[in-house]
Scaffold this motif. Sequence first.
Motif, mmCIF file in Angstrom:
data_model
loop_
_atom_site.group_PDB
_atom_site.id
_atom_site.type_symbol
_atom_site.label_atom_id
_atom_site.label_comp_id
_atom_site.label_asym_id
_atom_site.label_seq_id
_atom_site.Cartn_x
_atom_site.Cartn_y
_atom_site.Cartn_z
ATOM 1 N N THR A 166 0.811 -1.218 0.000
ATOM 2 C CA THR A 166 0.000 0.000 0.000
ATOM 3 C C THR A 166 0.844 1.269 0.000
ATOM 4 O O THR A 166 0.303 2.365 -0.181
ATOM 5 N N LEU A 167 2.153 1.135 0.232
ATOM 6 C CA LEU A 167 3.017 2.308 0.277
ATOM 7 C C LEU A 167 3.748 2.471 -1.055
ATOM 8 O O LEU A 167 4.112 1.481 -1.693
ATOM 9 N N PRO A 168 4.003 3.705 -1.456
ATOM 10 C CA PRO A 168 4.710 3.932 -2.728
ATOM 11 C C PRO A 168 6.182 3.555 -2.608
ATOM 12 O O PRO A 168 6.796 3.680 -1.546
ATOM 13 N N LEU A 169 6.743 3.071 -3.700
ATOM 14 C CA LEU A 169 8.164 2.755 -3.767
ATOM 15 C C LEU A 169 8.868 3.926 -4.452
ATOM 16 O O LEU A 169 8.690 4.162 -5.646
ATOM 17 N N THR A 170 9.649 4.676 -3.698
ATOM 18 C CA THR A 170 10.290 5.873 -4.244
ATOM 19 C C THR A 170 11.376 5.498 -5.246
ATOM 20 O O THR A 170 11.840 4.357 -5.305
ATOM 21 N N SER A 171 11.811 6.474 -6.018
ATOM 22 C CA SER A 171 12.857 6.230 -7.008
ATOM 23 C C SER A 171 14.167 5.815 -6.339
ATOM 24 O O SER A 171 14.901 4.967 -6.849
ATOM 25 N N LEU A 172 14.468 6.408 -5.175
ATOM 26 C CA LEU A 172 15.674 6.012 -4.453
ATOM 27 C C LEU A 172 15.587 4.567 -3.977
ATOM 28 O O LEU A 172 16.584 3.834 -4.006
ATOM 29 N N CYS A 173 14.411 4.136 -3.565
ATOM 30 C CA CYS A 173 14.243 2.756 -3.126
ATOM 31 C C CYS A 173 14.352 1.797 -4.308
ATOM 32 O O CYS A 173 14.912 0.693 -4.185
ATOM 33 N N ARG A 174 13.811 2.183 -5.436
ATOM 34 C CA ARG A 174 13.965 1.347 -6.631
ATOM 35 C C ARG A 174 15.447 1.193 -6.985
ATOM 36 O O ARG A 174 15.904 0.135 -7.396
ATOM 37 N N TRP A 175 16.182 2.278 -6.799
ATOM 38 C CA TRP A 175 17.618 2.265 -7.084
ATOM 39 C C TRP A 175 18.350 1.299 -6.145
ATOM 40 O O TRP A 175 19.205 0.513 -6.571
ATOM 41 N N GLU A 176 18.015 1.359 -4.849
ATOM 42 C CA GLU A 176 18.625 0.451 -3.873
ATOM 43 C C GLU A 176 18.292 -0.999 -4.206
ATOM 44 O O GLU A 176 19.161 -1.881 -4.165
ATOM 45 N N ALA A 177 17.038 -1.281 -4.508
ATOM 46 C CA ALA A 177 16.628 -2.646 -4.820
ATOM 47 C C ALA A 177 17.290 -3.136 -6.102
ATOM 48 O O ALA A 177 17.739 -4.291 -6.191
#
Length: 737
Positions: free
Chosen positions: A646-657
């Motif tokens: 339910t929470l958005p995945l930020t661009s920085l988090c996408r980068w980390e993943a």
Amino acid sequence: MSPQVPQDGQAPTAGGGIPGTDSWLVRGMGALVLLLTMTPVHLLLDQPGTGGFGESAVMRNSSNLGMAWWGILLATGVGTALTILLPADRIRGPLSRLGRALSTPPIHRFSLAFALAATVLAVLAGQALFQGLPTLVDGMVTRLQARTLAGGLLALDLPQPRAPWLIPNTVLTSEGWVSQYPPFPALLLALGELSRAPWLVFPLLVGGTVFFTTLLAERVLPDRPAVARVSGILLAVSPFLLVLGAGYLSHIPAATFTALTLYAAHRALDGRWGWAILAGAGSGAVVTSRPLLGLVMGVAVPVALWSWAATKRKGGWPWLLSRCSGAVLGGAPFAVGLGLYNRHFFGSATRLGYSVAFGPSHDLGFHTDPWGNIYSISEALGFTAVDLTGLGAFLFETPIPATALVGVFLLLSPRTPRGTGYFLAWAGLPVLSNGFYWHHGFHLGPRMLYEAAPAWIVLSVMAALTLTAEGEPEEGPAGDGSPSGGDDDDEHGEPEEEGRRRIRGAVRVRDLVLWTLVASVAGVGFLLPNRLANYRWSPETLSRISTPRLPSEDPALVFVHGSWTERISSRLQASGMRLDSIETALRRNDVCALSSYAADRFSRGGSGSSLGPGETALDFELLADTPSHLKPVSLSEGNRILVDPTLPLTSLCRWEAHADRFGIISLAPLIWQGDLPGLEEGRPMFVRDLGPEQNRPVLEAFPDRRPYLLMTPAPDSEPQIRDYDEGMALIWGEEPP
């Protein structure tokens, strides 16, 4: 046989100074051991509140318990067949001759020979199975602390930012970065580092355990000399002692100095005052390795032994005071040293690093542990059952568990040999005291009982020899001591009568037990190779825990690409968060929200959160489970994160993943093998890869080192060293989004 009472002014003689043990108490202990070892008491842990620790313990013990029952059935079946087919004299005769041969060498030479054998076998186990590397993060941290001490430092002064160096089970203090563990094992390893042979230190301690335990058994059990000799052999070849002893865990020095303390305490009964000093020094070594065990076995047991001896002699209380004062004299340097160490780093002489790292949830007693798991009396019983069943399986790798054999012996024996109580205390008190400690670690066996294992080995030998010994001959009708009366005197008796006599002899209980134990020992040849094969590092594991080959001999700075959760943990740890809170946060929060919180807290130097309006507050409640709204997502092999859909995945988090898509490598196995801040010896320096921006201060702090990235360039591939810029472009991309 009753204990010998010393004359006025004399101490109890060797062996006679140990009080007898009432049969009802011994039988009760035997029944309890069998209950915990051979019944499914571990199912007390089958509840959600015990978390992952309880779940894994139930699965492991269900397997061990099933194997134990099948092993007993198979060994008994083979033993029954052998009893019927082969006269027991065929094996009793050779065993008797072997026993006489073993009794020939003086006990000190015998003990030293098998101590050296144990040392060699432990070295071989460590090198063949583990390549001389630590097998657990505890050992890695101890090697790290030993390197620090060998370099003349008490702690490392890490440059800012500190997160690139931090690993679990370490503590950041105002005085530097140190291990959470008491310092004595690391101090011993530091001596090994200085002598260029750290791999030899703990195997030598295994040999010391064999040496002092064998000497102690000879003195405490003077009526059973064979017990000490056979125990010495089995101590030297016990897979549990050798394999675990090949690592770098605090249990190994604790076991050695426990054996030394108990031996010296017994020698102090009828020896010089100096033995009490040695007992105190041994006790201090145990306390500064494993504090709880040291207080129980190194302090309480000697004081109880000497107090009992004092009641048996005139002028006993001055004698007791002299022994206790000697022990205080021997242990004082250790106590003072530990107090100063704790005060310097942790703020109080009695405050241990565990409490600083994990907080009050690490303390003894029944409460919620640092992982949020419930630990009450029922959990203590369940984990104790798991420990004892595991010890029975791993001690000798025999189909019949050693602890079950001891339980049968204690339950059925009408009387125990003089001195048995000493080894019962040694075997039982660590089990009892560990029941008040929430952590029942399992690694290469039930490692929390390693220090008690020598006593269980002695009791196992005592059980085997007692249960298989020839009993006194029954008198026949002729009163000549023959089992069958006058017919046995007729050497020309009828063949039918001779056959009946052979059948009766074939099913004697002692012969059946003897052949069953022989079958069980033979089973080691089937079980042990499989166990050792499972222990041996795989090539894939070795490639991740061994120092990589570098393309240049220039001083190197190697960034190790680990998991996203490791990057989060190190930032939180560097900002001052306790390890129990970090563990809870990782288990109970969306990884992206936690990553943002960690980055902000880290940038602020220890506090604050950048969670904006509408973002969910973080959950730090100390519970064992993971909230149902969090879903596991695998980024790569063995690398799982928790996500709130339910929470958005930020661009920085996408980068980390995205950076973890090829795989991860843990820093802990590598960092202690390289150069460290303040201890630069020409080795590569290993640090954690935190991403392009966070790595820049580290590069600036070590401009003379050539940077590399240790990474897996494709899923399921072996780690490779890449030029820093090339590797960073491949993993992270040119610039953060």
